[in-house]
Write a protein that holds these residues in place. Structure first.
Motif, short mmCIF file in Angstrom:
data_model
loop_
_atom_site.label_atom_id
_atom_site.label_comp_id
_atom_site.label_asym_id
_atom_site.label_seq_id
_atom_site.Cartn_x
_atom_site.Cartn_y
_atom_site.Cartn_z
N LEU A 78 42.33 45.50 43.55
CA LEU A 78 42.27 45.64 42.15
C LEU A 78 41.25 44.36 41.71
O LEU A 78 41.61 43.23 42.10
CB LEU A 78 43.15 45.72 41.09
CG LEU A 78 43.89 46.97 41.32
CD1 LEU A 78 45.22 47.09 40.30
CD2 LEU A 78 43.15 48.27 41.06
N PRO A 79 40.13 44.51 40.74
CA PRO A 79 39.45 43.25 40.44
C PRO A 79 40.24 42.28 39.83
O PRO A 79 41.07 42.70 39.16
CB PRO A 79 38.24 43.79 39.70
CG PRO A 79 38.75 45.31 39.16
CD PRO A 79 39.70 45.73 39.93
N LEU A 80 39.85 41.22 40.09
CA LEU A 80 40.58 39.96 39.27
C LEU A 80 39.46 39.77 37.97
O LEU A 80 38.42 39.76 37.93
CB LEU A 80 40.46 38.55 40.29
CG LEU A 80 40.89 38.75 41.75
CD1 LEU A 80 40.64 37.54 42.37
CD2 LEU A 80 42.26 38.87 41.65
N HIS A 81 40.41 39.42 37.05
CA HIS A 81 39.89 39.28 35.56
C HIS A 81 39.85 37.84 35.49
O HIS A 81 41.07 37.27 35.33
CB HIS A 81 40.57 39.99 34.58
CG HIS A 81 40.07 41.57 34.62
ND1 HIS A 81 39.33 42.16 33.77
CD2 HIS A 81 40.71 42.74 35.65
CE1 HIS A 81 39.41 43.61 33.94
NE2 HIS A 81 40.16 43.71 35.11
N ARG A 82 38.73 37.06 34.94
CA ARG A 82 38.71 35.87 34.72
C ARG A 82 38.98 35.86 32.92
O ARG A 82 37.95 36.28 32.31
CB ARG A 82 37.57 35.09 34.96
CG ARG A 82 37.40 33.53 34.76
CD ARG A 82 36.45 32.80 35.36
NE ARG A 82 35.35 32.89 34.48
CZ ARG A 82 34.20 32.59 34.80
NH1 ARG A 82 33.83 32.29 35.90
NH2 ARG A 82 33.02 32.60 34.10
N ARG A 83 39.93 35.17 32.52
CA ARG A 83 40.14 35.36 30.93
C ARG A 83 39.02 34.33 30.28
O ARG A 83 38.69 33.36 30.99
CB ARG A 83 41.29 34.70 30.80
CG ARG A 83 42.60 35.64 31.09
CD ARG A 83 43.84 35.03 31.14
NE ARG A 83 44.17 34.41 29.79
CZ ARG A 83 45.27 33.60 29.51
NH1 ARG A 83 46.09 33.17 30.37
NH2 ARG A 83 45.44 33.22 28.38
#
Length: 256
Positions: A78-83
């Motif tokens: 699953l894609p990593l989300h950068r906050r």
């Protein structure tokens, strides 16, 4: 008279059946698990490889399947989300997620600054920069190709471990502390060379981030272009609406 060919309803139904079966397999499996080959699917469902390929391609386009040339198809991460609002090194970001960050060093040298480097780092004509190119990985999965340019005064980092270590830790030890970053986001199609380095399918999408990092004295010390695998990395953003006719501040233009 129309020359349009009638739609092959049976073929469409068959690849949709295979797609549903594969989707269930993906949802029950784990990232990195191998999926059946096109020939295995064709034999299992009694269809052509073209029909099996269509089903697999549909899931790959959704980012659920990672297709590796010469290797096979695997359940995608699953894609990593950068906050948003967080200035954090890639190493610290992955550590926060419980993942191990590492790099494959492509090049690390002193070279003449490009026009973009001169403008971004506020350097005089004829300056040299420390140029570092790396593939960034999370738990050994390629996430991005990163190309960073630093002022020549940072050349001491070339003696440090740039594969398992953190560039920002090396810079901090030499008095360069990140305080602010400005970014410009774009996108483009992966090149054949990048596809091989990042273990991507040909014609895949890259999320391109150009970033300038400033130190505690508001001096730029890092000019970076990072090409993220779009299906593995997402940059979150929030936008607030303004009242009609309200004054707004124009965004700073990207450096040339």
């Amino acid at each position: 008279m129309s020359n349009r060919q009638p739609r092959d309803e049976s073929r469409e139904a068959r690849y949709q059946e295979i797609e549903r079966w594969l989707r269930d397999l993906v949802l029950r499996g784990s990232a990195g698990d191998a999926l059946p080959s096109e020939s295995d699917l064709a034999q299992r469902f009694g269809v052509s490889r073209m029909t099996a390929r269509q089903a697999m391609q549909n899931l790959a386009q959704e980012g659920l399947v990672n297709r590796r040339r010469g290797s096979g198809s695997y359940i995608a991460q699953l894609p990593l989300h950068r906050r948003e609002g967080m200035l954090m090194s890639f190493t610290d970001d992955m550590r926060r997620r419980g993942m191990v960050a590492s790099s494959r060093l492509l090049d690390a040298t002193l070279r003449p600054a490009t026009a973009g480097d001169l403008e971004a780092l506020r350097l005089p004509e004829g300056s040299r920069v420390v140029a570092i190119s790396r593939i960034r990985l999370a738990d050994e999965v390629p996430i991005a190709v990163e190309r960073a340019a630093l002022p020549a005064e940072c050349a001491g980092v070339l003696a440090d471990d740039l594969e398992s270590g953190s560039l920002h830790v090396s810079l901090h030890q030499r008095g360069w502390t990140p305080a602010l970053a400005r970014s410009w986001i774009g996108a483009r199609v992966v090149t054949p060379a990048e596809a091989r380095m990042l273990d991507m399918a040909a014609r895949g999408a890259l999320l391109i981030e150009r970033r300038i990092i400033y130190d505690q004295d508001n001096q730029p010390f890092e000019h970076t272009e990072t090409a993220y695998v779009a299906e593995r990395y997402v940059i979150d953003a929030t936008f607030a609406a303004t009242a009609p006719g309200a004054m707004t501040t124009a965004a700073a233009p990207a450096p040339n």
